[in-house]
Design a protein around this motif. Sequence first.
Motif, PDB file in Angstrom:
ATOM      1  N   LEU A  79      34.498  30.442  43.789  1.00 42.72           N
ATOM      2  CA  LEU A  79      33.258  30.333  43.543  1.00 42.72           C
ATOM      3  C   LEU A  79      33.076  29.998  42.175  1.00 42.72           C
ATOM      4  N   TYR A  80      32.430  28.684  42.127  1.00 45.56           N
ATOM      5  CA  TYR A  80      31.626  28.370  40.655  1.00 45.56           C
ATOM      6  C   TYR A  80      30.489  28.651  40.647  1.00 45.56           C
ATOM      7  N   GLY A  81      29.874  28.786  39.519  1.00 46.74           N
ATOM      8  CA  GLY A  81      28.827  29.226  39.101  1.00 46.74           C
ATOM      9  C   GLY A  81      28.091  28.575  37.859  1.00 46.74           C
ATOM     10  N   LYS A  82      27.036  28.199  37.427  1.00 49.29           N
ATOM     11  CA  LYS A  82      26.712  27.930  36.120  1.00 49.29           C
ATOM     12  C   LYS A  82      26.541  29.271  35.363  1.00 49.29           C
ATOM     13  N   ARG A  83      27.220  29.095  34.202  1.00 48.64           N
ATOM     14  CA  ARG A  83      27.282  30.329  33.260  1.00 48.64           C
ATOM     15  C   ARG A  83      25.973  31.060  33.262  1.00 48.64           C
ATOM     16  N   GLU A  84      24.907  30.299  32.905  1.00 47.53           N
ATOM     17  CA  GLU A  84      23.704  31.266  32.727  1.00 47.53           C
ATOM     18  C   GLU A  84      23.133  31.940  33.804  1.00 47.53           C
ATOM     19  N   ALA A 113      46.432  29.522  34.174  1.00 45.37           N
ATOM     20  CA  ALA A 113      46.594  28.065  34.078  1.00 45.37           C
ATOM     21  C   ALA A 113      46.058  27.421  35.377  1.00 45.37           C
ATOM     22  N   THR A 114      46.136  28.184  36.377  1.00 44.31           N
ATOM     23  CA  THR A 114      45.340  27.566  37.837  1.00 44.31           C
ATOM     24  C   THR A 114      43.650  27.708  37.694  1.00 44.31           C
ATOM     25  N   ARG A 115      43.252  28.530  36.865  1.00 42.28           N
ATOM     26  CA  ARG A 115      41.977  28.644  36.505  1.00 42.28           C
ATOM     27  C   ARG A 115      41.321  27.503  35.949  1.00 42.28           C
ATOM     28  N   GLU A 116      42.018  27.090  34.858  1.00 38.84           N
ATOM     29  CA  GLU A 116      41.950  25.773  34.047  1.00 38.84           C
ATOM     30  C   GLU A 116      42.249  24.605  34.976  1.00 38.84           C
ATOM     31  N   LYS A 117      43.111  24.507  35.863  1.00 38.39           N
ATOM     32  CA  LYS A 117      43.254  23.405  36.887  1.00 38.39           C
ATOM     33  C   LYS A 117      41.954  23.266  37.683  1.00 38.39           C
ATOM     34  N   VAL A 118      41.546  24.419  38.141  1.00 32.91           N
ATOM     35  CA  VAL A 118      40.171  24.577  39.123  1.00 32.91           C
ATOM     36  C   VAL A 118      39.329  23.863  38.239  1.00 32.91           C
ATOM     37  N   LYS A 119      39.124  24.262  36.877  1.00 35.24           N
ATOM     38  CA  LYS A 119      37.969  23.679  36.088  1.00 35.24           C
ATOM     39  C   LYS A 119      37.949  22.317  36.055  1.00 35.24           C
ATOM     40  N   ASP A 120      39.177  21.827  35.853  1.00 37.88           N
ATOM     41  CA  ASP A 120      39.364  20.244  35.793  1.00 37.88           C
ATOM     42  C   ASP A 120      39.174  19.479  37.201  1.00 37.88           C
ATOM     43  N   THR A 129      29.903  49.725  31.059  1.00 41.48           N
ATOM     44  CA  THR A 129      29.637  48.223  30.252  1.00 41.48           C
ATOM     45  C   THR A 129      30.410  47.149  30.929  1.00 41.48           C
ATOM     46  N   TYR A 130      29.968  46.352  31.578  1.00 42.82           N
ATOM     47  CA  TYR A 130      30.530  45.235  32.462  1.00 42.82           C
ATOM     48  C   TYR A 130      31.296  44.200  31.664  1.00 42.82           C
ATOM     49  N   ASN A 131      32.372  43.833  32.147  1.00 45.48           N
ATOM     50  CA  ASN A 131      33.194  42.533  31.256  1.00 45.48           C
ATOM     51  C   ASN A 131      32.539  41.417  31.570  1.00 45.48           C
ATOM     52  N   GLU A 132      32.827  40.296  30.684  1.00 46.76           N
ATOM     53  CA  GLU A 132      32.490  39.089  30.622  1.00 46.76           C
ATOM     54  C   GLU A 132      32.761  38.200  31.881  1.00 46.76           C
ATOM     55  N   GLU A 135      33.506  24.912  31.878  1.00 46.92           N
ATOM     56  CA  GLU A 135      34.429  25.723  31.152  1.00 46.92           C
ATOM     57  C   GLU A 135      34.919  26.718  32.429  1.00 46.92           C
ATOM     58  N   SER A 136      36.036  27.154  32.039  1.00 51.14           N
ATOM     59  CA  SER A 136      36.927  27.945  33.144  1.00 51.14           C
ATOM     60  C   SER A 136      36.377  29.157  33.538  1.00 51.14           C
ATOM     61  N   ALA A 137      35.328  29.870  32.478  1.00 51.98           N
ATOM     62  CA  ALA A 137      34.635  31.177  32.702  1.00 51.98           C
ATOM     63  C   ALA A 137      33.832  30.715  34.063  1.00 51.98           C
ATOM     64  N   GLU A 138      33.387  29.679  34.334  1.00 51.98           N
ATOM     65  CA  GLU A 138      32.512  29.424  35.499  1.00 51.98           C
ATOM     66  C   GLU A 138      33.275  29.529  37.007  1.00 51.98           C
ATOM     67  N   VAL A 139      34.747  29.777  36.783  1.00 51.40           N
ATOM     68  CA  VAL A 139      35.520  29.539  37.914  1.00 51.40           C
ATOM     69  C   VAL A 139      36.015  31.107  38.409  1.00 51.40           C
ATOM     70  N   ILE A 140      35.339  31.587  39.606  1.00 51.98           N
ATOM     71  CA  ILE A 140      35.754  32.835  39.967  1.00 51.98           C
ATOM     72  C   ILE A 140      36.740  32.865  41.222  1.00 51.98           C
ATOM     73  N   PHE A 141      37.612  33.726  41.118  1.00 50.76           N
ATOM     74  CA  PHE A 141      38.475  33.778  42.368  1.00 50.76           C
ATOM     75  C   PHE A 141      38.200  34.730  43.343  1.00 50.76           C
ATOM     76  N   THR A 142      38.202  34.321  44.564  1.00 49.43           N
ATOM     77  CA  THR A 142      37.578  35.359  45.831  1.00 49.43           C
ATOM     78  C   THR A 142      38.657  35.247  46.896  1.00 49.43           C
ATOM     79  N   LYS A 143      38.256  35.846  48.003  1.00 41.25           N
ATOM     80  CA  LYS A 143      39.362  35.607  49.121  1.00 41.25           C
ATOM     81  C   LYS A 143      39.030  34.411  49.886  1.00 41.25           C
ATOM     82  N   GLY A 144      38.179  33.440  49.462  1.00 41.84           N
ATOM     83  CA  GLY A 144      37.707  32.211  50.340  1.00 41.84           C
ATOM     84  C   GLY A 144      36.121  31.875  50.393  1.00 41.84           C
TER      85      GLY A 144
END
Length: 407
Positions: free
Chosen positions: A236-241, A71-78, A265-268, A84-93
Amino acid sequence: MSFDLEKIRGLFPVLHQEVHGRPLVYFDNAATTQKPQAVLDALRNYYEHDNSNIHRGAHTLADRATRHYEATREKVKDFINSRESAEVIFTKGTTESINLVAQTFGRKFIGKDDEIIISTMEHHSNIVPWQMLCEEKGAKLRVIPIQENGEIIFEEFEKLLNPKTKLVSIVHASNALGTINPVKKIIQAAHEIGAKVLLDGAQSTSHLEIDVQELDCDFLAFSAHKLYGPTGLGVLYGKREILEEMPPFLGGGEMIKEVSFEKTTYNEIPFKFEAGTPNIADVIAFGQALDFIQSLGKKQIKAHEDELLSYANQLTKDIKGFIPVGTAADKVSVLSFNIQGMHPFDVGQMLDARGIAVRTGHHCTQPLMHRFGIEGTVRASFAVYNTKSEIENMAEGIAKIARIKNK
């Protein structure tokens, strides 16, 4: 200002204390903001009721924790208006976010004699990773010069752009000066020659409305602890492509789909970049910090902070020996200064004796300090819970300190 400042201050327990027998005046918000009660409650609630690892569990606690985390990932997206929320990556800072790009995008797409452009006002975390990459790859680091008032010289930036430029990595708002850079123009110019752009949003995200789609930046890095959220957490936000073309940053659990001794095989995305057990409690609590900001509105927050900065400038401009550092026309609420003949650390200690918390030193921007020929500055930085009376208290303290030295 239409919101209730007294009510807002009541949400922050840490503000209601004395330092050296004086009420605390907290003006170190560019380093880290204080946390509202809702953030503290969310941390406690997770550990008391939902403590479990996420994504891989089938039981109720794991399900609850996963839902709150995502839900927080969705909030960051907004919050940043990503597609999309898949473009939101959580890091340490912010620092880890920038290093992630350097070690993945940089290692794959930047080679010998390619060029990376940064500015003179960058934080060390947006200098050192690129120096390391350039040393490894044989690439070159180019630096945009700045004017005496702390604004970049855009024409010089345009001269640096060329077909060898692969990345422009620039701070959106300077932590040391408060300068807001013309990032929309920078991004457009960089894209015209095929370069990607990373924005260091550590300061800007807490003051400015951010729309990554409107800005068209390729990456955005920022930290929760400068957004009234917990420490040790960033985005970290990044464009999907682009993210899909980048190799993983760390190897381990969660970033995989399938592992054998022959091949992995790596995840999405975003999970490809989130190896191991994440900072679950702090991500969940960060959602409450974002709710707090959204409940007030960025425009309202910025208007209040701009008013505080204007008032601070007004009260300090005629103090004998007061030397402002960074006087750009467009700034976030940062007042950096020196007092003639005094070391910034001494000024900071004298203000602390009045209960006023400011930051002193080079602010992890040593090349910038060198540009101005100084060791560092005193930095007062304002947030939504600060008041004009606190500004008056600081200005009175600065005036007394300056009189002691310059009488």
